[in-house]
Design a protein around this motif. Structure first.
Motif, PDB file in Angstrom:
ATOM      1  N   PHE A  27       1.211  -2.054  -0.274  1.00 45.36           N
ATOM      2  CA  PHE A  27      -0.125  -0.470  -0.013  1.00 45.36           C
ATOM      3  C   PHE A  27       0.910   1.214   0.053  1.00 45.36           C
ATOM      4  O   PHE A  27       0.490   2.183   0.683  1.00 45.36           O
ATOM      5  CB  PHE A  27      -0.929   0.128   1.239  1.00 45.36           C
ATOM      6  N   ALA A  28       1.856   1.048  -0.321  1.00 41.49           N
ATOM      7  CA  ALA A  28       3.032   2.064  -0.806  1.00 41.49           C
ATOM      8  C   ALA A  28       2.076   3.639  -1.416  1.00 41.49           C
ATOM      9  O   ALA A  28       2.407   4.917  -0.874  1.00 41.49           O
ATOM     10  CB  ALA A  28       3.939   2.237  -1.630  1.00 41.49           C
ATOM     11  N   ALA A  29       1.437   3.329  -2.267  1.00 41.32           N
ATOM     12  CA  ALA A  29       0.759   4.056  -2.872  1.00 41.32           C
ATOM     13  C   ALA A  29      -0.242   5.231  -2.486  1.00 41.32           C
ATOM     14  O   ALA A  29      -0.703   6.458  -2.073  1.00 41.32           O
ATOM     15  CB  ALA A  29      -0.263   4.001  -4.210  1.00 41.32           C
ATOM     16  N   LYS A  30      -0.454   5.118  -1.360  1.00 44.16           N
ATOM     17  CA  LYS A  30      -1.060   5.431   0.141  1.00 44.16           C
ATOM     18  C   LYS A  30      -1.163   5.505   0.888  1.00 44.16           C
ATOM     19  O   LYS A  30      -1.694   6.321   1.816  1.00 44.16           O
ATOM     20  CB  LYS A  30      -2.954   4.395   0.165  1.00 44.16           C
ATOM     21  N   ILE A  31       0.192   4.919   1.719  1.00 41.97           N
ATOM     22  CA  ILE A  31       0.996   5.528   2.960  1.00 41.97           C
ATOM     23  C   ILE A  31       1.416   6.613   3.358  1.00 41.97           C
ATOM     24  O   ILE A  31       1.254   8.009   2.035  1.00 41.97           O
ATOM     25  CB  ILE A  31       1.973   4.997   2.918  1.00 41.97           C
ATOM     26  N   GLY A  32       0.936   7.535   4.449  1.00 47.51           N
ATOM     27  CA  GLY A  32       1.504   8.890   4.404  1.00 47.51           C
ATOM     28  C   GLY A  32       2.383   9.127   5.104  1.00 47.51           C
ATOM     29  O   GLY A  32       3.007   8.223   5.993  1.00 47.51           O
ATOM     30  N   PRO A  33       2.853  10.121   5.500  1.00 48.12           N
ATOM     31  CA  PRO A  33       4.480  10.712   6.158  1.00 48.12           C
ATOM     32  C   PRO A  33       4.109   9.712   7.874  1.00 48.12           C
ATOM     33  O   PRO A  33       5.037   9.550   8.170  1.00 48.12           O
ATOM     34  CB  PRO A  33       4.722  12.133   6.072  1.00 48.12           C
ATOM     35  N   ALA A  34       3.160  10.526   8.949  1.00 43.77           N
ATOM     36  CA  ALA A  34       3.052   9.962   9.896  1.00 43.77           C
ATOM     37  C   ALA A  34       3.025   8.415  10.014  1.00 43.77           C
ATOM     38  O   ALA A  34       3.691   7.511  10.494  1.00 43.77           O
ATOM     39  CB  ALA A  34       1.882  10.282  10.847  1.00 43.77           C
ATOM     40  N   GLN A  35       2.471   7.586   9.237  1.00 40.01           N
ATOM     41  CA  GLN A  35       2.491   6.109   9.016  1.00 40.01           C
ATOM     42  C   GLN A  35       3.774   5.611   8.899  1.00 40.01           C
ATOM     43  O   GLN A  35       4.080   4.622   9.505  1.00 40.01           O
ATOM     44  CB  GLN A  35       1.503   5.674   8.235  1.00 40.01           C
ATOM     45  N   LEU A  36       4.394   6.278   7.694  1.00 35.42           N
ATOM     46  CA  LEU A  36       5.432   6.111   7.335  1.00 35.42           C
ATOM     47  C   LEU A  36       6.782   5.669   8.598  1.00 35.42           C
ATOM     48  O   LEU A  36       7.817   5.328   9.243  1.00 35.42           O
ATOM     49  CB  LEU A  36       6.245   6.288   6.336  1.00 35.42           C
ATOM     50  N   ASP A  37       6.999   7.339   9.050  1.00 31.62           N
ATOM     51  CA  ASP A  37       6.788   7.529  10.765  1.00 31.62           C
ATOM     52  C   ASP A  37       7.752   6.206  11.649  1.00 31.62           C
ATOM     53  O   ASP A  37       8.600   5.679  12.357  1.00 31.62           O
ATOM     54  CB  ASP A  37       7.578   9.487  11.076  1.00 31.62           C
ATOM     55  N   ARG A  38       5.540   5.958  11.503  1.00 32.58           N
ATOM     56  CA  ARG A  38       5.688   5.229  13.678  1.00 32.58           C
ATOM     57  C   ARG A  38       6.077   3.732  12.801  1.00 32.58           C
ATOM     58  O   ARG A  38       6.540   2.800  13.015  1.00 32.58           O
ATOM     59  CB  ARG A  38       3.989   4.886  12.933  1.00 32.58           C
ATOM     60  N   LEU A  39       6.485   3.361  11.181  1.00 37.10           N
ATOM     61  CA  LEU A  39       6.889   1.962  10.946  1.00 37.10           C
ATOM     62  C   LEU A  39       8.709   2.598  11.199  1.00 37.10           C
ATOM     63  O   LEU A  39       9.201   1.530  11.522  1.00 37.10           O
ATOM     64  CB  LEU A  39       6.117   1.657   9.184  1.00 37.10           C
ATOM     65  N   VAL A  40       8.965   2.771  10.580  1.00 37.79           N
ATOM     66  CA  VAL A  40      10.331   3.243  11.025  1.00 37.79           C
ATOM     67  C   VAL A  40      10.752   3.170  12.285  1.00 37.79           C
ATOM     68  O   VAL A  40      11.474   2.490  12.544  1.00 37.79           O
ATOM     69  CB  VAL A  40      10.718   4.190  10.034  1.00 37.79           C
ATOM     70  N   ALA A  41       9.782   3.954  13.009  1.00 40.43           N
ATOM     71  CA  ALA A  41       9.925   3.878  14.311  1.00 40.43           C
ATOM     72  C   ALA A  41       9.840   2.579  14.685  1.00 40.43           C
ATOM     73  O   ALA A  41      10.278   1.983  16.304  1.00 40.43           O
ATOM     74  CB  ALA A  41       9.069   5.085  15.286  1.00 40.43           C
ATOM     75  N   GLU A  42       8.851   1.312  14.774  1.00 41.49           N
ATOM     76  CA  GLU A  42       8.373   0.210  14.911  1.00 41.49           C
ATOM     77  C   GLU A  42       9.775  -0.075  14.536  1.00 41.49           C
ATOM     78  O   GLU A  42      10.916  -1.263  15.453  1.00 41.49           O
ATOM     79  CB  GLU A  42       7.201  -0.104  14.238  1.00 41.49           C
ATOM     80  N   ALA A  43       9.917  -0.191  13.409  1.00 38.58           N
ATOM     81  CA  ALA A  43      11.742  -1.248  12.897  1.00 38.58           C
ATOM     82  C   ALA A  43      12.681  -0.526  13.555  1.00 38.58           C
ATOM     83  O   ALA A  43      13.376  -1.768  13.602  1.00 38.58           O
ATOM     84  CB  ALA A  43      11.988  -0.711  10.887  1.00 38.58           C
ATOM     85  N   ILE A  44      13.167   0.199  14.153  1.00 41.85           N
ATOM     86  CA  ILE A  44      14.039   0.958  14.661  1.00 41.85           C
ATOM     87  C   ILE A  44      14.516  -0.146  15.984  1.00 41.85           C
ATOM     88  O   ILE A  44      14.717  -0.317  16.371  1.00 41.85           O
ATOM     89  CB  ILE A  44      13.905   2.401  15.040  1.00 41.85           C
ATOM     90  N   GLN A  45      12.686  -0.147  17.057  1.00 40.65           N
ATOM     91  CA  GLN A  45      12.797  -0.036  17.946  1.00 40.65           C
ATOM     92  C   GLN A  45      12.964  -2.077  17.703  1.00 40.65           C
ATOM     93  O   GLN A  45      13.248  -2.677  18.881  1.00 40.65           O
ATOM     94  CB  GLN A  45      11.333  -0.325  18.553  1.00 40.65           C
ATOM     95  N   ARG A  46      12.386  -2.501  16.572  1.00 39.33           N
ATOM     96  CA  ARG A  46      12.623  -4.017  16.587  1.00 39.33           C
ATOM     97  C   ARG A  46      14.074  -4.684  16.284  1.00 39.33           C
ATOM     98  O   ARG A  46      14.556  -5.599  16.257  1.00 39.33           O
ATOM     99  CB  ARG A  46      11.692  -4.651  15.597  1.00 39.33           C
ATOM    100  N   PHE A  47      14.784  -3.776  15.811  1.00 38.32           N
ATOM    101  CA  PHE A  47      16.127  -4.067  14.371  1.00 38.32           C
ATOM    102  C   PHE A  47      17.006  -3.965  15.684  1.00 38.32           C
ATOM    103  O   PHE A  47      18.230  -3.868  15.137  1.00 38.32           O
ATOM    104  CB  PHE A  47      15.729  -4.259  13.014  1.00 38.32           C
ATOM    105  N   VAL A  48      16.416  -2.432  16.012  1.00 40.26           N
ATOM    106  CA  VAL A  48      17.964  -2.005  16.639  1.00 40.26           C
ATOM    107  C   VAL A  48      17.796  -1.607  18.519  1.00 40.26           C
ATOM    108  O   VAL A  48      18.904  -2.316  19.358  1.00 40.26           O
ATOM    109  CB  VAL A  48      18.489  -0.017  15.686  1.00 40.26           C
ATOM    110  N   GLN A  49      17.277  -1.285  18.958  1.00 42.72           N
ATOM    111  CA  GLN A  49      16.887  -1.242  20.401  1.00 42.72           C
ATOM    112  C   GLN A  49      17.201  -2.188  20.701  1.00 42.72           C
ATOM    113  O   GLN A  49      17.642  -3.202  21.746  1.00 42.72           O
ATOM    114  CB  GLN A  49      15.638  -0.058  20.550  1.00 42.72           C
ATOM    115  N   ALA A  50      15.941  -3.431  20.187  1.00 42.62           N
ATOM    116  CA  ALA A  50      15.658  -4.793  20.880  1.00 42.62           C
ATOM    117  C   ALA A  50      17.581  -5.303  20.339  1.00 42.62           C
ATOM    118  O   ALA A  50      17.536  -6.717  21.406  1.00 42.62           O
ATOM    119  CB  ALA A  50      14.642  -5.699  20.057  1.00 42.62           C
ATOM    120  N   THR A  51      17.973  -5.032  19.823  1.00 43.37           N
ATOM    121  CA  THR A  51      19.508  -6.434  19.932  1.00 43.37           C
ATOM    122  C   THR A  51      20.231  -5.617  20.838  1.00 43.37           C
ATOM    123  O   THR A  51      21.264  -6.154  20.622  1.00 43.37           O
ATOM    124  CB  THR A  51      19.743  -6.362  18.881  1.00 43.37           C
TER     125      THR A  51
END
Length: 494
Positions: free
Chosen positions: A159-183
């Protein structure tokens, strides 16, 4: 009966029906998206041809507010030779910085966001949307590892054609939490905050509205934000009480400016007399036909009476360039209604300059008129202050094709290199320190000219002919850059 958009264009545009016009516009938009996707692919292939070599550093970003350089794409992407970026940007008619982003986005998509890359080339996601995702994963803080980028890719591809900046920021923040902070290992003595410090204030000086306004963005500590909001509300109320008829938003903006002008130093230890040795932040000069202004801060004091005084809030150096035609019979001058801020080249209105001069907290200085056509010569290597000012006012920006960095933030380059051994060996100086042989060059393009196989010729004072490593000529003068036709003997057959 309907016809294809391509067929409709064989007829005149005036003959098309409303439905045919919409169909033709849709086809043009689809062609634009296909071209943007192809441009990303070609940019990535250009990077493939230019890996870092022993004489070339890897391309990086130096971002405002950061004290380190940042790679143009995330971990897992190939490095790119720094000097190849400028030639691609010149070909596309964009700055070197914009070309870095284009190549970085292409590599980020191809190597770290492969699903999104495939959707772009299948026509399901426009390139500009995909580039937004690539920017977010490339410049995440802390850096997002390859696994984190692939996780974001999986989440947004559908759904990249529909994603907004706020959603994208939340996804990146979650990825950081999953793959950076958690390690990160837990350390009870570690006093580092769990999240990076994202506070900051920035100003978009590249986009100036006609009335002379710009946008600012900031992320503040909650307590600081509440205090600032209270100060702005109080300032807006005071302006209204003094008779201002501006709307509330304009009065809050004016109040912020008053805070900036009246609180030049952080009073952390109580009021103290103003000193003469305050550091002076970088000023801004405005230049153009008619009037040239310089706004900056100065160490002189303002205020009346005894007691502690604050530094002057603003220094405005006014350069007035007059021709014989501008002077009337009585000697009075007629100025044009606009000028330019020299440091950032924004258009300013004469009325705006008059308002700056009328401010009681502005230190106004009339500077000597500089003849931009005069040929000033100095026997040594270092340009004189008068030469520096003349060249900055004449060329206004870095003299490399499409670069818009203000001349006041550039080095002064000897277009024909200065030979430090010429005098000792009894030879004529090939690169004299003269007005015609000096030009402003930002640090990156100064290095590029010295080491990057670009050639440049001076056609006249302030007029330059650049030739890229592949033979593409560009004419550069104070009005901008023009790409010239490629000489026939440089056209390569496929």
């Amino acid at each position: 009966m309907t016809s294809s958009p391509a067929a409709t264009m064989t007829r005149g545009a005036d003959d098309l029906s409303a439905a045919e016009l919409l169909a033709a516009l849709g086809e043009r938009k689809a062609a634009e998206d296909r071209a943007a996707a192809e441009q990303l692919d070609l940019a990535a292939r250009w990077a493939d041809l230019h890996p870092p070599e022993s004489i070339h550093d890897a391309a990086t970003f130096t971002l405002p507010g950061l004290e380190h350089e940042e790679a143009i794409a995330g971990p897992g992407c190939p490095l790119v030779a720094a000097f190849c970026i400028a030639e691609l940007g010149a070909t596309l008619g964009i700055s070197t910085q914009a070309a870095k982003r284009l190549i970085g986005n292409a590599l980020e998509l191809r190597h770290r966001l492969p699903k999104l890359w495939a959707h772009v080339h299948a026509g399901r996601v426009p390139a500009w949307r995909a580039r937004q995702v690539a920017e977010a994963t490339t410049h995440a803080t802390p850096a997002l590892p390859l696994q984190g980028a692939r996780w974001v890719d999986t989440q947004v591809a559908g759904f990249a054609a529909k994603i907004g900046p706020a959603q994208l920021d939340r996804l990146v923040a979650e990825a950081i939490q999953r793959f950076v902070q958690a390690t990160l290992p837990e350390d009870p003595d570690d006093q580092q905050p769990p999240c990076p410090d994202t506070r900051g204030v920035s100003f978009d000086f590249d986009q100036v509205g006609y009335p002379g306004t710009i946008r600012m963005e900031g992320e503040l500590d909650l307590a600081d934000a509440l205090d600032l909001d209270h100060a702005l509300r109080h300032g807006a109320e005071q302006l209204k009480a003094l008779g201002s008829t501006d709307p509330l938003g304009a009065r809050r903006a004016r109040a912020l400016g008053e805070i900036a002008r009246h609180q030049q130093v952080l009073d952390l230890a109580g009021a103290r007399p103003a000193r003469q040795a305050h550091g002076t932040p970088e000023g801004q000069e405005a230049s153009g036909t008619g009037a040239t202004t310089t706004t900056g801060h100065d160490a002189s004091t303002s205020g009346r009476g005894s007691g502690p005084r604050l530094p002057a809030a603003r220094r405005l150096d006014l350069h007035i360039h007059l021709s014989a035609a501008a002077l009337g019979e009585d000697g009075a001058a007629t100025l044009e209604s606009t000028g330019r801020l020299d440091q950032r080249q924004q258009l300013v209105l004469l009325e705006q300059v008059k308002a700056w001069c009328a401010d009681t907290h502005t230190d106004v200085r009339i500077t000597p008129v500089v003849d931009l056509d005069a040929e000033i010569h100095t026997p040594g290597y270092e340009p004189t202050p008068r030469q520096r000012e003349q060249v900055q006012l004449r060329d206004q920006t870095c003299y490399f094709p499409w670069c818009s960095r203000p001349a006041t933030r550039c080095d002064l380059d000897h277009v024909v290199p200065y030979d430090h051994d010429a005098a000792a060996e009894g030879r004529e100086q090939p690169g004299p320190t003269t007005s015609a042989n000096l030009a402003p060059a930002c640090r990156a393009h100064h290095r590029l000219k010295t080491h990057g196989r670009w050639r440049v010729l001076v056609l006249a004072a302030g007029v330059y002919l650049w030739i890229s490593p592949h033979g593409q000529p560009y004419l550069r003068d104070r009005t901008g850059t023009t790409a010239l036709p490629l000489p026939s003997h440089h056209v390569h057959r496929r």
